[in-house]
Design a protein around this motif. Structure first.
Motif, PDB file in Angstrom:
ATOM      1  N   ASP A 102       0.811  -1.216   0.000  1.00 29.07           N
ATOM      2  CA  ASP A 102       0.000   0.000   0.000  1.00 29.07           C
ATOM      3  C   ASP A 102       0.844   1.266   0.000  1.00 29.07           C
ATOM      4  N   VAL A 103       2.160   1.120   0.144  1.00 30.91           N
ATOM      5  CA  VAL A 103       3.069   2.265   0.207  1.00 30.91           C
ATOM      6  C   VAL A 103       3.710   2.475  -1.160  1.00 30.91           C
ATOM      7  N   LYS A 104       3.466   3.648  -1.722  1.00 24.36           N
ATOM      8  CA  LYS A 104       3.993   3.997  -3.044  1.00 24.36           C
ATOM      9  C   LYS A 104       5.352   4.677  -2.947  1.00 24.36           C
ATOM     10  N   ARG A 105       5.519   5.521  -1.917  1.00 29.01           N
ATOM     11  CA  ARG A 105       6.798   6.221  -1.735  1.00 29.01           C
ATOM     12  C   ARG A 105       6.951   6.621  -0.279  1.00 29.01           C
ATOM     13  N   ILE A 106       8.190   6.972   0.085  1.00 25.49           N
ATOM     14  CA  ILE A 106       8.504   7.437   1.434  1.00 25.49           C
ATOM     15  C   ILE A 106       9.209   8.780   1.301  1.00 25.49           C
ATOM     16  N   TRP A 107       8.731   9.744   2.076  1.00 28.86           N
ATOM     17  CA  TRP A 107       9.354  11.068   2.120  1.00 28.86           C
ATOM     18  C   TRP A 107       9.895  11.305   3.518  1.00 28.86           C
ATOM     19  N   PHE A 108      11.056  11.919   3.572  1.00 30.82           N
ATOM     20  CA  PHE A 108      11.612  12.373   4.846  1.00 30.82           C
ATOM     21  C   PHE A 108      11.776  13.887   4.790  1.00 30.82           C
ATOM     22  N   SER A 109      11.480  14.543   5.887  1.00 32.85           N
ATOM     23  CA  SER A 109      11.755  15.969   6.055  1.00 32.85           C
ATOM     24  C   SER A 109      12.614  16.119   7.294  1.00 32.85           C
ATOM     25  N   LEU A 110      13.436  17.143   7.310  1.00 33.71           N
ATOM     26  CA  LEU A 110      14.231  17.426   8.495  1.00 33.71           C
ATOM     27  C   LEU A 110      13.505  18.469   9.334  1.00 33.71           C
ATOM     28  N   TYR A 111      13.379  18.197  10.622  1.00 32.09           N
ATOM     29  CA  TYR A 111      12.740  19.148  11.527  1.00 32.09           C
ATOM     30  C   TYR A 111      13.534  20.452  11.483  1.00 32.09           C
ATOM     31  N   THR A 112      12.838  21.522  11.208  1.00 29.28           N
ATOM     32  CA  THR A 112      13.465  22.835  11.143  1.00 29.28           C
ATOM     33  C   THR A 112      12.778  23.735  12.157  1.00 29.28           C
ATOM     34  N   PRO A 113      13.510  24.172  13.173  1.00 28.92           N
ATOM     35  CA  PRO A 113      12.897  24.991  14.224  1.00 28.92           C
ATOM     36  C   PRO A 113      12.589  26.405  13.739  1.00 28.92           C
ATOM     37  N   GLN A 114      11.714  27.046  14.479  1.00 25.99           N
ATOM     38  CA  GLN A 114      11.450  28.459  14.259  1.00 25.99           C
ATOM     39  C   GLN A 114      12.661  29.254  14.737  1.00 25.99           C
ATOM     40  N   LYS A 115      12.841  30.435  14.208  1.00 25.51           N
ATOM     41  CA  LYS A 115      13.948  31.292  14.597  1.00 25.51           C
ATOM     42  C   LYS A 115      13.920  31.496  16.113  1.00 25.51           C
ATOM     43  N   GLY A 116      15.039  31.236  16.768  1.00 21.44           N
ATOM     44  CA  GLY A 116      15.163  31.424  18.209  1.00 21.44           C
ATOM     45  C   GLY A 116      14.682  30.249  19.047  1.00 21.44           C
TER      46      GLY A 116
END
Length: 168
Positions: free
Chosen positions: A127-141
């Motif tokens: 059932d899985v067509k693709r996998i995406w990863f994102s890197l956690y990016t914090p807010q400024k400060g």
């Protein structure tokens, strides 16, 4: 809601429409009507969900639809963080679909081999067509334990690059 959304789409003619925020499938009655109408209009629709509710069977064959399921790491971490949208529930609710798995990588998931374990679990599922990863990016400060340090980012990017060669 449905008529208003269709009016906006007819007026602005977007190529792509993402339905996100909170849990879109809470409005499943409206989405079961809206999504097929939007895709029939030629709009590429992306629904981002935790799969806490079943994904309509009728969506499996819709052209121009991408269902993205947000998964917060391997089962132990995810189930604590996302309950009631547990792995068990996700696996049940994605049956027969063609989903994209999306995982945002935090510092807790940046240990060596973590992404490989995650990929080995999800990639073989039909059932899985693709996998995406994102890197956690914090807010400024922002200062939080989820932030990736420079060495974490470098390790994660190296692992993703190697994984792509194994699981394109």
């Amino acid at each position: 809601l449905i008529d208003g959304m269709l009016d906006v789409v007819r007026r602005h003619r977007p190529l792509h429409l993402s339905i996100v925020g909170g849990e879109p499938l809470v409005r499943f009655r409206e989405l079961e009507v809206l999504v097929p109408k939007l895709t029939a209009m030629g709009v590429h629709v992306q629904v981002v969900t935790s799969a806490v509710r079943p994904i309509p069977d009728s969506w499996a064959d819709l052209r121009n639809l991408q269902v993205v399921v947000s998964i917060d790491g391997l089962q132990p971490e995810h189930d604590v963080r996302r309950a009631p949208a547990t792995y068990e529930r996700i696996l049940k609710h994605i049956k027969g679909q063609h989903i994209t798995v999306h995982c945002t990588i935090t510092r807790q998931q940046s240990r060596e081999g973590y992404l490989s374990e995650f990929t080995r679990f999800w990639a073989p599922l039909p059932d899985v067509k693709r996998i995406w990863f994102s890197l956690y990016t914090p807010q400024k400060g922002e200062q939080s334990p989820e932030m990736l340090r420079l060495e974490d980012r470098q390790r994660v990017v190296a692992e993703m690059t190697a994984l792509f060669k194994q699981e394109p």
